[in-house]
Each structure stands twice: as structure tokens, then as C-alpha cells.
Motif scaffolding. Structure first.
Motif, short mmCIF file in Angstrom:
data_model
loop_
_atom_site.label_atom_id
_atom_site.label_comp_id
_atom_site.label_asym_id
_atom_site.label_seq_id
_atom_site.Cartn_x
_atom_site.Cartn_y
_atom_site.Cartn_z
N THR A 56 0.86 -1.19 0.00
CA THR A 56 0.00 0.00 0.00
C THR A 56 0.89 1.24 0.00
O THR A 56 2.11 1.15 0.16
N LEU A 144 8.09 0.63 5.60
CA LEU A 144 7.17 0.05 6.60
C LEU A 144 6.47 1.14 7.39
O LEU A 144 7.08 2.15 7.73
N MET A 201 9.33 2.25 14.59
CA MET A 201 9.42 3.08 13.37
C MET A 201 10.80 3.70 13.15
O MET A 201 11.00 4.45 12.19
P1 NAD Z 1 1.03 2.41 4.53
O1 NAD Z 1 0.25 2.12 5.76
O2 NAD Z 1 0.29 2.71 3.29
O3 NAD Z 1 2.02 1.16 4.18
C1 NAD Z 1 2.66 0.42 5.16
C2 NAD Z 1 3.24 -0.84 4.56
O4 NAD Z 1 3.96 -1.55 5.60
C3 NAD Z 1 2.20 -1.85 4.03
O5 NAD Z 1 2.70 -2.48 2.87
C4 NAD Z 1 2.08 -2.88 5.14
O6 NAD Z 1 1.67 -4.18 4.73
C5 NAD Z 1 3.54 -2.91 5.59
N1 NAD Z 1 3.71 -3.45 6.94
C6 NAD Z 1 3.24 -2.99 8.12
N2 NAD Z 1 3.66 -3.78 9.13
C7 NAD Z 1 4.41 -4.76 8.57
C8 NAD Z 1 5.13 -5.87 9.09
N3 NAD Z 1 5.18 -6.14 10.38
N4 NAD Z 1 5.77 -6.68 8.20
C9 NAD Z 1 5.74 -6.44 6.85
N5 NAD Z 1 5.10 -5.38 6.33
C10 NAD Z 1 4.44 -4.56 7.17
O7 NAD Z 1 2.05 3.56 4.92
P2 NAD Z 1 2.75 4.77 4.13
O8 NAD Z 1 2.06 6.02 4.51
O9 NAD Z 1 2.98 4.44 2.71
O10 NAD Z 1 4.14 4.81 4.91
C11 NAD Z 1 5.33 4.23 4.43
C12 NAD Z 1 6.50 5.10 4.86
O11 NAD Z 1 6.37 6.40 4.25
C13 NAD Z 1 6.56 5.32 6.38
O12 NAD Z 1 7.90 5.34 6.78
C14 NAD Z 1 5.97 6.72 6.51
O13 NAD Z 1 6.41 7.40 7.68
C15 NAD Z 1 6.52 7.37 5.26
N6 NAD Z 1 5.84 8.62 4.85
C16 NAD Z 1 4.48 8.66 4.76
C17 NAD Z 1 3.88 9.87 4.42
C18 NAD Z 1 2.37 9.99 4.31
O14 NAD Z 1 1.86 11.10 4.30
N7 NAD Z 1 1.65 8.88 4.22
C19 NAD Z 1 4.65 11.01 4.14
C20 NAD Z 1 6.03 10.91 4.20
C21 NAD Z 1 6.62 9.71 4.57
#
Ligand code: NAD
Length: 399
Positions: A56, A144, A201
Motif C-alpha cells: 500500500t 514500513l 518506526m
Molecule cells: P502504509 O500504511 O500505506 O504502508 C505500510 C506498509 O507496511 C504496508 O505495505 C504494510 O503491509 C507494511 N507493513 C506494516 N507492518 C508490517 C510488518 N510487520 N511486516 C511487513 N510489512 C508490514 O504507509 P505509508 O504512509 O505508505 O508509509 C510508508 C512510509 O512512508 C513510512 O515510513 C511513513 O512514515 C513514510 N511517509 C508517509 C507519508 C504519508 O503522508 N503517508 C509522508 C512521508 C513519509
């Protein structure tokens, strides 16, 4: 199981089920962004790519960018729920099934591992697949976002929290289910909560992955690894940058610096933090204050035609920093900045002007809360354009 008509079920704002056809359409649309734009002929394009957290959000967008943007062979690792009984699978599970369907159609090699990325068993399984199919890796993306981690060495379960540090923090927020704009006061985290959030994290697991891969000789010369972070405007700092999640991201920064030093010494490799823009994902929607900020941000960035989706960001990451640009520009702390448009002064001045004025009554007028809500439901495959929700669909898929 016979096919069924799937209607969105939610508890509060959270969707409890997912729609396979909607998820498939989302993946198809992200892939379509690369039609005719592959850089696979570029000698520096990554060929073998591991994405940790690939089902995702930013991880999925990155995997699509690696596969359809660069023609790379990919291994995706994620933690998703398959369908069982009358329960649908999770959205990430359906996204991954769609990823495989389209990869097979387009003759792209894809392998996937549904398991706990924090565990030694998952790393060992990934290593076996990589040795067989994708060695050596020239790119590892760490994306993650998890609420908890069972530490592989101690067996201790760490739960991450989203809290300020040091003092309580009061701010305006939107209750996502009732759409009420209220003031919340969040109590500061305890020392244990801070340490737990850093464990979940922060950078330790990223380092464990890279050490395991390096130890097995599975990293190519000039390998690159990227983990994602967020900084955002001062308005969100007490909750984000200066809060528990920010403490974890600072730990990730330190890990990037030490990984960068060891990879560059041994393999002429690089480790980067990429600071991405705020987007609607399951992870970001869970952070207090952030949904209201994103709703205001969407309104402002859309009006200025600056808004980007995760796949737009991933495409910019690959084109600008990972393919054929070994000395791409980074900020003073060595980070890739994909949040440049979000952080533009004119954007932030406008968001800061809107934010304090928002009330329950004017929420939909002053901000793009409707867009936030639709994108959130889209994440689960609902309210996706072009999907017939009256049509029965299979819920059990595999890849
Ligand atoms: P998300 O929730 O869409 O995706 C998380 C992913 O991690 C998924 O594929 C899920 O299956 C996987 N996951 C979770 N626990 C797991 C485990 N124990 N083992 C294997 N896989 C696992 O999150 P996202 O928003 O895409 O976040 C991803 C990264 O991007 C994070 O580090 C987040 O801080 C960073 N980020 C997000 C944003 C935002 O606005 N969403 C902005 C900047 C940075």
C-alpha cells in the motif's frame, strides 16, 4: 466461496473490508502512469529491487515505479490479511494480487512475501528468494509503517504511539467519522512509549535488513537503499516532528548516516532518507491533527496544480535521484526532498491561514475534506471511478 456484492463496512472512519475490483483499478491506474515512460534501457536503472512494505501507500507506488518505470524484477514484503469465511482480504492483499496479475501480463518478474518483516524468519525467506531470483540487489526501499514490532532478539512487543513529547499539545483536529472539528489535547508520551515508538518506526530494523543482505553477499556494487520520512510544517511539529514519531524518524536519519558510511566504503553504495510529501494513506490518517492538515493542504495544492499522488512522488524519486543521477541534489542533512512543493512558502502561508479558521460548519468549504474522505475510501477500493459496486466479485485471490 461464491462471489458476492461487497459494500463498504466501517467502524468510525476506518474501513473494515476492502473491494478487490476497486483495489485492482487503483493499481492499474498507478501502472498506467508509466505507459510509454519506461527508463529500462538506462544503464543505471535498477534491475533487482526489494521493497519492504510494498502493498500500500508509498511502498506500493515505489514497487510500481521500479517495475513499470525501470523494468526491474521486484520482491515485495508486506503484512496483509487474506480473505477468510465471509471476510474480505485487506486492501494491500488485493493490491498485491493485482500487482502480480499486471506484472504477469507485462512479463515482469515479481515475487511477494506476506509476513512479519521484523522477524528473522521473514528475512531468511526473503534472502532465499533473492539468492534464487534477484541477486544481487541494486535497490532496497524501506517503507514500513506499523503499529507494533515483536523484537526478533528479545521477543518483546513494542507498540508505537502518536503522542507529543515533553508537554501536552492542544490543537484543532477533525473527528473523521462525525466530521466535527474540535480542539484536542494530547498528553505527552512516557519514556517507555518514546522508546517503543523508536523501536517500531526507527532505523534498527532497516539496519537489520541491510546487514543481513550484506552478510549474504546479496548487495550489488553501487547499491542504493532509501527509507521514507516526513518533516512537514511547524503547525504539525508538536505532533509529528517533535513527537514520538519524529523521535523515530530522527533515529532513521542516524541509521541512514551510518548505513551510508558503511555502504559507500564497502560497495560504493548509498543510503538515503527521502522526505516525502503528506498523502492520504492508512498510516497518515491515523495521526491526530494530520488529516485536517492534509485536507487543507489538498485544497491549496490542488488550486495551485501542485498536488502529487504517491506514484507521482515515486516517479520523481526514481527519475531524479535513483536512475542515472549518482550525485542528485540533497539537503544540508543529506536527505532527498520530495516535499519541496508541499513546503513552498506560498503553499504553507495559505495552509496556515486556513487552518485556524476551520470549524465544523465550514470544513468542506475551507478544506478539501471531501477529497480526503474519498481518497481514504479509495485506499480500500471503495468509491473508485469505473468500478461497478453492484456486481458480485470473487473475494479470494492469490498470486
Ligand atoms: P502504509 O500504511 O500505506 O504502508 C505500510 C506498509 O507496511 C504496508 O505495505 C504494510 O503491509 C507494511 N507493513 C506494516 N507492518 C508490517 C510488518 N510487520 N511486516 C511487513 N510489512 C508490514 O504507509 P505509508 O504512509 O505508505 O508509509 C510508508 C512510509 O512512508 C513510512 O515510513 C511513513 O512514515 C513514510 N511517509 C508517509 C507519508 C504519508 O503522508 N503517508 C509522508 C512521508 C513519509
Amino acid at each position: 466461496m461464491p462471489s458476492q456484492v461487497i459494500k463498504r463496512r466501517s467502524r468510525g472512519f476506518i474501513c473494515l473490508n476492502a473491494h478487490p475490483a476497486g483495489c485492482r483499478r487503483n493499481v492499474e491506474r498507478q501502472i498506467a502512469a508509466f505507459a510509454g515512460k519506461s527508463s529500462s534501457s538506462d544503464a543505471n536503472a535498477p534491475r533487482n529491487v526489494l521493497v519492504i512494505g510494498s502493498s500500500t501507500g508509498y511502498g506500493l507506488a515505489s514497487r510500481i515505479s521500479a517495475a513499470w518505470g525501470c523494468g526491474a524484477r521486484t520482491l515485495g514484503v508486506f503484512f496483509e490479511r487474506p480473505a477468510s469465511g465471509d471476510k474480505t482480504a485487506s486492501a494491500g492483499f488485493y493490491n498485491n494480487a493485482a500487482f502480480h496479475e499486471f506484472a504477469a501480463r507485462d512479463s515482469l518478474f515479481a515475487a511477494s512475501l506476506n509476513g512479519d518483516a521484523f522477524s528473522d524468519a521473514c528475512k531468511a525467506e526473503a534472502i532465499a528468494i533473492i539468492r534464487r531470483e534477484l541477486a544481487p540487489l541494486d535497490l532496497v526501499i524501506y517503507s514500513l509503517a506499523s503499529p507494533r514490532r515483536t523484537h526478533p532478539q528479545t521477543g518483546e512487543i513494542h507498540n508505537s504511539v502518536l503522542k507529543p513529547i515533553g508537554q501536552p499539545y492542544s490543537s484543532r483536529t477533525v473527528e473523521l467519522d462525525s466530521e466535527k472539528v474540535t480542539d484536542v489535547t494530547l498528553q505527552p508520551a512516557t519514556e517507555k512509549e518514546i522508546a517503543d515508538t523508536v523501536s517500531v518506526m526507527g532505523g534498527e530494523d532497516w539496519r537489520m535488513w541491510m546487514d543481513a543482505l550484506a552478510g549474504e553477499g546479496l548487495l550489488a556494487p553501487r547499491v542504493r537503499t532509501v527509507a521514507y520520512s516526513y518533516i512537514g510544517p511547524e503547525l504539525t511539529w508538536p505532533m509529528y516532528r517533535d513527537g514520538t514519531i519524529g523521535a523515530a524518524k530522527k533515529d532513521l536519519d542516524r541509521t541512514a548516516a551510518s548505513l551510508d558510511a558503511s555502504l559507500s566504503q564497502k560497495l560504493e553504495g548509498r543510503a538515503y532518507i527521502s522526505v516525502n510529501k503528506a498523502v492520504v494513506t492508512q498510516a497518515s490518517a491515523a495521526i491526530p491533527v494530520v488529516p485536517l492538515y492534509i485536507s487543507a493542504l489538498m485544497k491549496v495544492m490542488r488550486a495551485k496544480q501542485l498536488d502529487e499522488s504517491p506514484v507521482d512522488q515515486a516517479r520523481r524519486l526514481f527519475a531524479g535521484f535513483l536512475v542515472g543521477s549518482p550525485n542528485a541534489p540533497v539537503d544540508e542533512a543529506g536527505r532527498i526532498r520530495l516535499d519541496d512543493r508541499e513546503m513552498r512558502n506560498d503553499v504553507q502561508v495559505e495552509v496556515a491561514r486556513i487552518f485556524p479558521q476551520v470549524t465544523t460548519d465550514n470544513l468542506r468549504e475551507l478544506t478539501d475534506f471531501a477529497g480526503f474522505q474519498r481518497e481514504f475510501r479509495n485506499l480500500f477500493g471503495f468509491e473508485v471511478d469505473g468500478v461497478d459496486y453492484e456486481r458480485p466479485v470473487e473475494t479470494e485471490y492469490t498470486w
